[in-house]
Design an enzyme around this catalytic site. Structure first.
Site, short mmCIF file in Angstrom:
data_model
loop_
_atom_site.label_atom_id
_atom_site.label_comp_id
_atom_site.label_asym_id
_atom_site.label_seq_id
_atom_site.Cartn_x
_atom_site.Cartn_y
_atom_site.Cartn_z
N ASN A 1 10.66 19.45 19.82
CA ASN A 1 10.23 19.99 21.12
C ASN A 1 9.95 18.82 22.07
OD1 ASN A 1 7.30 19.22 20.92
ND2 ASN A 1 7.53 20.46 19.07
N PRO B 1 3.60 25.84 7.49
CA PRO B 1 2.16 26.11 7.36
C PRO B 1 1.47 25.84 8.69
CG PRO B 1 2.75 24.04 6.29
CD PRO B 1 4.04 24.70 6.71
O1 PMT Z 1 2.55 15.36 24.13
P1 PMT Z 1 2.61 15.62 25.63
O2 PMT Z 1 4.00 15.42 26.20
O3 PMT Z 1 1.55 14.82 26.37
O4 PMT Z 1 2.26 17.16 25.88
C1 PMT Z 1 1.00 17.66 25.56
C2 PMT Z 1 1.07 19.04 24.86
C3 PMT Z 1 1.57 20.06 25.86
C4 PMT Z 1 2.01 18.98 23.64
C5 PMT Z 1 -0.38 19.37 24.34
O5 PMT Z 1 -1.26 19.38 25.42
C6 PMT Z 1 -0.41 20.69 23.60
O6 PMT Z 1 -0.51 21.76 24.17
N1 PMT Z 1 -0.30 20.64 22.24
C7 PMT Z 1 -0.18 21.83 21.39
C8 PMT Z 1 1.22 22.35 21.47
C9 PMT Z 1 1.46 23.54 20.58
O7 PMT Z 1 2.12 23.42 19.58
O8 PMT Z 1 0.81 24.64 20.93
P2 PMT Z 1 0.90 26.07 20.13
O9 PMT Z 1 0.30 27.02 21.06
O10 PMT Z 1 2.30 26.31 19.64
O11 PMT Z 1 -0.02 25.81 18.87
C10 PMT Z 1 -1.40 26.14 18.84
C11 PMT Z 1 -2.17 25.14 18.03
O12 PMT Z 1 -1.81 25.26 16.64
C12 PMT Z 1 -1.97 23.70 18.41
O13 PMT Z 1 -3.23 23.04 18.30
C13 PMT Z 1 -1.02 23.18 17.34
O14 PMT Z 1 -1.24 21.78 17.06
C14 PMT Z 1 -1.41 24.02 16.13
N2 PMT Z 1 -0.35 24.28 15.16
C15 PMT Z 1 0.76 25.01 15.53
C16 PMT Z 1 1.71 25.30 14.58
C17 PMT Z 1 1.55 24.84 13.25
N3 PMT Z 1 2.46 25.08 12.33
N4 PMT Z 1 0.47 24.12 12.94
C18 PMT Z 1 -0.49 23.85 13.85
O15 PMT Z 1 -1.47 23.17 13.55
#
Ligand code: PMT
Length: 400
Positions: free
Chosen positions: A210, A305
């Site tokens: 991504n 996971p």
């Molecule tokens: O890296 P940059 O270019 O500076 O951009 C920053 C960012 C947009 C990546 C950052 O601010 C951000 O939003 N990171 C989380 C991105 C994400 O994966 O969001 P999500 O809504 O899909 O996931 C929710 C949370 O679960 C996140 O804390 C993620 O780390 C966590 N997760 C998701 C999937 C997974 N399998 N394991 C996880 O721990």
């Protein structure tokens, strides 16, 4: 301690950037700090000690074996006097001597004798900077806790262009202010931060990933360090330099990130999941490159996971902060993740818009916790990270 009360020992080594140390001295004095100067012999070939004496208001220290100087303030006293020791400019030779513990002049002897925080602002020709020997010496220094104020890209005194130009005096001064003046609200706490994008391989040449650059997560590492935390950074693949002085572990896939998080989480006080972790991975990684024979192919994906949810589900979880990256219904999805994953806090950001989110230098966050929320307006990720860390610290110390 306020910045104006700091006692700063500034060491100047022999490079053309020595003239910039005069401006640095002026800026530090303007902040109200007490500045004493050490000059190496070669530095005095570029700038007169008298100039530094006039700006700092103190005699300049040049010799290790000078009975008069030793009588006034010898190398051990100087090393003990300093609250912070700054070497600017730092030549390749000085970096090498400090890295290997040589003590053949006043600067290198003071370096070995001091226990205060040390900062180096290197300045040299870009080929010398990129030489494996210089980079290896820098690694040793950083592993020994020395803070790097990285050189900048630009035209050099030799007429060539590259990395190696000393950071501007304003940059050095600002870095010292922001590192030294902030209250150490997370002192001695262990913080684990994930950042960047995971990569899920399809075959030996291709992967699913991504747009995360790691900028947001890396800025959080620096902000947490500035308030005294011991930080472990578990990072997916990025194209940016990891912050100095953190425990840095690079991983590729979500499964690797999950495994490393659980190896490091034992004594963790605060966990921040800023990584953009792939929700799915290809069921099978092909051993050989997939050939483009068929017009269409089908990828079968397996759910990864959820690292964040698994951390929050531990028997004795750290204070767990998640991120939510959303293209629509930001608050609704963020609140849902907060509750479903049993998080202490979630920081939600818009993605896919013109401003903020992935890759940009700026971002904005809507932060939610069980009984509250706060909006952090669009600003540089470095500044936003400071605000988020301050908010996390506030919630961490509020009974939860
Ligand atoms: O890296 P940059 O270019 O500076 O951009 C920053 C960012 C947009 C990546 C950052 O601010 C951000 O939003 N990171 C989380 C991105 C994400 O994966 O969001 P999500 O809504 O899909 O996931 C929710 C949370 O679960 C996140 O804390 C993620 O780390 C966590 N997760 C998701 C999937 C997974 N399998 N394991 C996880 O721990």
């Amino acid at each position: 301690m306020s910045f104006s009360k700091q006692k700063i020992l500034l060491a100047v080594t022999g490079g053309i950037a020595a003239y910039k140390a005069l401006e640095l001295t002026r800026l530090l004095k303007k902040q109200g700090t007490d500045v004493r100067i050490i000059m190496t012999k070669s530095a005095t070939a570029f700038v007169q000690p008298l100039s530094f004496q006039a700006l700092s208001g103190h005699l300049v220290h040049c010799e290790l074996l000078d009975t008069e100087a030793e009588h006034a303030m010898g190398h051990i006293e100087l090393a003990r006097w300093a609250d912070v020791f700054v070497i600017a400019p730092a030549t390749a030779n000085t970096l090498a001597k400090c890295a290997h513990g040589l003590a053949d002049d006043l600067l290198s002897t003071v370096y070995l004798a001091t226990t205060c925080p040390v900062y180096v602002a290197p300045a040299m020709n870009h080929v010398m900077w990129n030489h494996p020997a210089t980079q290896a010496n820098l690694k040793i220094l950083q592993n020994n806790g020395v803070n790097l104020i990285a050189p900048e890209l630009g035209e050099q005194a030799c007429g060539e262009v590259g990395f190696g130009r000393m950071a501007e005096p304003e940059t050095i001064c600002q870095r010292l202010i922001s590192d030294l003046a902030m209250p150490k609200i997370l002192k001695k706490l262990n913080v684990v931060i994930t950042a960047g994008a995971t990569r899920e391989p399809l075959d030996p040449v291709r992967y699913l990933t991504n747009r995360s650059s790691g900028k947001m997560g890396y800025a959080l590492v620096v902000a947490a360090q500035q308030v005294g935390a011991n930080v472990t950074l578990i990072s997916g693949m990025t194209y940016i330099q990891p912050p100095q002085n953190c425990h840095f572990i690079q991983v590729e896939t979500a499964e690797q990130m999950h495994a490393v998080v659980f190896e490091t989480i034992k004594n963790c006080d605060i966990f921040i999941g800023a990584a953009a972790v792939a929700d799915y991975r290809p069921v099978q990684m092909r051993d050989e490159k997939i050939k483009k024979n068929a017009d269409q192919i089908t990828l079968i994906l397996q759910k990864n996971p959820d690292i964040l949810a698994d951390v929050a589900a531990l028997d004795s979880p750290p204070f767990t902060v998640g991120f939510a990256a959303e293209t629509n219904d930001l608050a609704k999805y963020a609140r849902d993740k907060l509750v479903r994953k049993k998080l202490n806090m979630i920081a939600a950001n818009w993605v896919g818009r013109e401003e903020g989110g992935f890759e940009r230098d700026e971002n904005a966050l809507d932060v939610f916790w069980q009984d509250g929320q706060k909006t952090l307006a669009m600003t540089e990720k470095s500044e936003l990270a400071k605000q988020l860390i301050a908010l996390i610290a506030e919630r961490f110390y509020t009974p939860h």
